[in-house]
Scaffold this motif. Structure first.
Motif, PDB file in Angstrom:
ATOM      1  N   ILE A  63      53.814  40.105 -12.427  1.00  0.00           N
ATOM      2  CA  ILE A  63      52.530  40.492 -11.826  1.00  0.00           C
ATOM      3  C   ILE A  63      52.735  41.639 -10.846  1.00  0.00           C
ATOM      4  O   ILE A  63      51.942  42.587 -10.805  1.00  0.00           O
ATOM      5  N   LEU A  64      53.791  41.567 -10.033  1.00  0.00           N
ATOM      6  CA  LEU A  64      54.038  42.622  -9.049  1.00  0.00           C
ATOM      7  C   LEU A  64      54.367  43.962  -9.712  1.00  0.00           C
ATOM      8  O   LEU A  64      54.040  45.019  -9.170  1.00  0.00           O
ATOM      9  N   LYS A  65      54.984  43.935 -10.886  1.00  0.00           N
ATOM     10  CA  LYS A  65      55.340  45.169 -11.585  1.00  0.00           C
ATOM     11  C   LYS A  65      54.187  45.751 -12.399  1.00  0.00           C
ATOM     12  O   LYS A  65      54.138  46.953 -12.618  1.00  0.00           O
ATOM     13  N   ASN A  66      53.277  44.915 -12.854  1.00  0.00           N
ATOM     14  CA  ASN A  66      52.196  45.347 -13.733  1.00  0.00           C
ATOM     15  C   ASN A  66      50.939  45.652 -12.918  1.00  0.00           C
ATOM     16  O   ASN A  66      50.232  44.755 -12.490  1.00  0.00           O
ATOM     17  N   MET A  67      50.638  46.919 -12.748  1.00  0.00           N
ATOM     18  CA  MET A  67      49.488  47.315 -11.932  1.00  0.00           C
ATOM     19  C   MET A  67      48.147  46.956 -12.578  1.00  0.00           C
ATOM     20  O   MET A  67      47.123  46.911 -11.897  1.00  0.00           O
ATOM     21  N   ASP A  68      48.141  46.685 -13.864  1.00  0.00           N
ATOM     22  CA  ASP A  68      46.901  46.336 -14.556  1.00  0.00           C
ATOM     23  C   ASP A  68      46.602  44.843 -14.534  1.00  0.00           C
ATOM     24  O   ASP A  68      45.541  44.422 -14.980  1.00  0.00           O
ATOM     25  N   HIS A  69      47.531  44.053 -14.031  1.00  0.00           N
ATOM     26  CA  HIS A  69      47.312  42.603 -13.975  1.00  0.00           C
ATOM     27  C   HIS A  69      46.232  42.295 -12.937  1.00  0.00           C
ATOM     28  O   HIS A  69      46.208  42.889 -11.859  1.00  0.00           O
ATOM     29  N   PRO A  70      45.326  41.365 -13.246  1.00  0.00           N
ATOM     30  CA  PRO A  70      44.240  41.037 -12.303  1.00  0.00           C
ATOM     31  C   PRO A  70      44.715  40.545 -10.933  1.00  0.00           C
ATOM     32  O   PRO A  70      44.018  40.742  -9.935  1.00  0.00           O
ATOM     33  N   LEU A  71      45.891  39.943 -10.849  1.00  0.00           N
ATOM     34  CA  LEU A  71      46.382  39.448  -9.559  1.00  0.00           C
ATOM     35  C   LEU A  71      47.285  40.439  -8.830  1.00  0.00           C
ATOM     36  O   LEU A  71      47.732  40.155  -7.723  1.00  0.00           O
ATOM     37  N   HIS A  72      47.543  41.582  -9.423  1.00  0.00           N
ATOM     38  CA  HIS A  72      48.446  42.555  -8.810  1.00  0.00           C
ATOM     39  C   HIS A  72      47.951  42.977  -7.420  1.00  0.00           C
ATOM     40  O   HIS A  72      48.718  42.933  -6.444  1.00  0.00           O
ATOM     41  N   ASN A  73      46.709  43.376  -7.313  1.00  0.00           N
ATOM     42  CA  ASN A  73      46.180  43.824  -6.010  1.00  0.00           C
ATOM     43  C   ASN A  73      46.164  42.694  -4.989  1.00  0.00           C
ATOM     44  O   ASN A  73      46.414  42.922  -3.801  1.00  0.00           O
ATOM     45  N   THR A  74      45.881  41.483  -5.436  1.00  0.00           N
ATOM     46  CA  THR A  74      45.877  40.337  -4.522  1.00  0.00           C
ATOM     47  C   THR A  74      47.264  40.127  -3.932  1.00  0.00           C
ATOM     48  O   THR A  74      47.408  39.933  -2.717  1.00  0.00           O
ATOM     49  N   LEU A  75      48.293  40.186  -4.776  1.00  0.00           N
ATOM     50  CA  LEU A  75      49.655  40.005  -4.273  1.00  0.00           C
ATOM     51  C   LEU A  75      50.108  41.191  -3.427  1.00  0.00           C
ATOM     52  O   LEU A  75      50.798  41.011  -2.429  1.00  0.00           O
ATOM     53  N   MET A  76      49.733  42.391  -3.811  1.00  0.00           N
ATOM     54  CA  MET A  76      50.124  43.564  -3.027  1.00  0.00           C
ATOM     55  C   MET A  76      49.465  43.552  -1.651  1.00  0.00           C
ATOM     56  O   MET A  76      50.052  44.015  -0.676  1.00  0.00           O
ATOM     57  N   ASP A  77      48.251  43.015  -1.563  1.00  0.00           N
ATOM     58  CA  ASP A  77      47.580  42.884  -0.260  1.00  0.00           C
ATOM     59  C   ASP A  77      48.295  41.878   0.638  1.00  0.00           C
ATOM     60  O   ASP A  77      48.145  41.917   1.854  1.00  0.00           O
ATOM     61  N   GLN A  78      49.074  40.993   0.049  1.00  0.00           N
ATOM     62  CA  GLN A  78      49.796  39.973   0.809  1.00  0.00           C
ATOM     63  C   GLN A  78      51.171  40.451   1.276  1.00  0.00           C
ATOM     64  O   GLN A  78      51.878  39.702   1.932  1.00  0.00           O
ATOM     65  N   ARG A  79      51.572  41.654   0.943  1.00  0.00           N
ATOM     66  CA  ARG A  79      52.888  42.183   1.348  1.00  0.00           C
ATOM     67  C   ARG A  79      52.977  42.247   2.869  1.00  0.00           C
ATOM     68  O   ARG A  79      52.091  42.757   3.542  1.00  0.00           O
ATOM     69  N   ALA A  80      54.084  41.742   3.394  1.00  0.00           N
ATOM     70  CA  ALA A  80      54.346  41.827   4.834  1.00  0.00           C
ATOM     71  C   ALA A  80      54.867  43.231   5.145  1.00  0.00           C
ATOM     72  O   ALA A  80      55.469  43.878   4.297  1.00  0.00           O
ATOM     73  N   ASN A  81      54.643  43.695   6.346  1.00  0.00           N
ATOM     74  CA  ASN A  81      55.095  45.033   6.746  1.00  0.00           C
ATOM     75  C   ASN A  81      56.614  45.110   6.752  1.00  0.00           C
ATOM     76  O   ASN A  81      57.279  44.336   7.413  1.00  0.00           O
ATOM     77  N   GLY A  82      57.148  46.071   6.006  1.00  0.00           N
ATOM     78  CA  GLY A  82      58.572  46.358   6.046  1.00  0.00           C
ATOM     79  C   GLY A  82      59.473  45.407   5.291  1.00  0.00           C
ATOM     80  O   GLY A  82      60.623  45.702   5.084  1.00  0.00           O
ATOM     81  N   GLY A  83      58.991  44.273   4.870  1.00  0.00           N
ATOM     82  CA  GLY A  83      59.857  43.327   4.180  1.00  0.00           C
ATOM     83  C   GLY A  83      59.409  43.073   2.765  1.00  0.00           C
ATOM     84  O   GLY A  83      58.375  43.551   2.319  1.00  0.00           O
ATOM     85  N   GLY A  84      60.190  42.320   2.059  1.00  0.00           N
ATOM     86  CA  GLY A  84      59.850  41.990   0.694  1.00  0.00           C
ATOM     87  C   GLY A  84      59.020  40.726   0.584  1.00  0.00           C
ATOM     88  O   GLY A  84      58.613  40.338  -0.498  1.00  0.00           O
ATOM     89  N   ARG A  85      58.768  40.089   1.731  1.00  0.00           N
ATOM     90  CA  ARG A  85      58.029  38.825   1.721  1.00  0.00           C
ATOM     91  C   ARG A  85      56.543  39.046   1.467  1.00  0.00           C
ATOM     92  O   ARG A  85      56.007  40.113   1.701  1.00  0.00           O
ATOM     93  N   LEU A  86      55.899  37.989   0.997  1.00  0.00           N
ATOM     94  CA  LEU A  86      54.455  37.983   0.820  1.00  0.00           C
ATOM     95  C   LEU A  86      53.857  37.042   1.854  1.00  0.00           C
ATOM     96  O   LEU A  86      54.411  35.973   2.122  1.00  0.00           O
TER      97      LEU A  86
END
Length: 115
Positions: A63-86
């Motif tokens: 999901i994180l790699k596929n920009m066309d996936h419906p949940l991609h933006n939801t997970l990207m919005d959950q990215r913590a600043n500077g880290g790989g955590r969600l």
């Protein structure tokens, strides 16, 4: 080969979907079935929990790699600043807390921290 193509595919088809919501009793029964199948096949097979974790992590990474996936933006919005955590989602009900997305985020964060 029979186990992988028939038994495992049926057992783990929806593992990602019900992984966080499976009842302990049902997981125990499935693990008993997998263990029995392993003794018939002559191999030590992975438990249901292990398969669910691997499948969930693989799905989150997809999901994180596929920009066309419906949940991609939801997970990207959950990215913590500077880290790989969600960042965790706010869950008001136990049912939502045990659903795919919150469970996947917790699992993903635990793997990111351990690496």
């Amino acid at each position: 080969m029979f186990y992988q193509s028939v038994v495992a595919s049926v057992l783990f088809y929806a593992a990602v979907c019900w992984g966080g919501s499976i009842k302990h009793k049902d997981a125990r029964r499935l693990n008993k079935l997998v263990k029995k199948a392993g003794s018939v096949v002559g191999l030590k097979l992975d438990s249901v929990e292990d398969v669910v974790e691997r499948s969930t992590l693989r799905k989150v990474e997809t999901i994180l790699k596929n920009m066309d996936h419906p949940l991609h933006n939801t997970l990207m919005d959950q990215r913590a600043n500077g880290g790989g955590r969600l960042l965790s989602l706010r869950c008001r009900t136990e049912r939502f807390r045990r659903s795919f997305l919150p469970t996947a985020i917790r699992l993903y964060n635990s793997c990111v921290n351990s690496v």
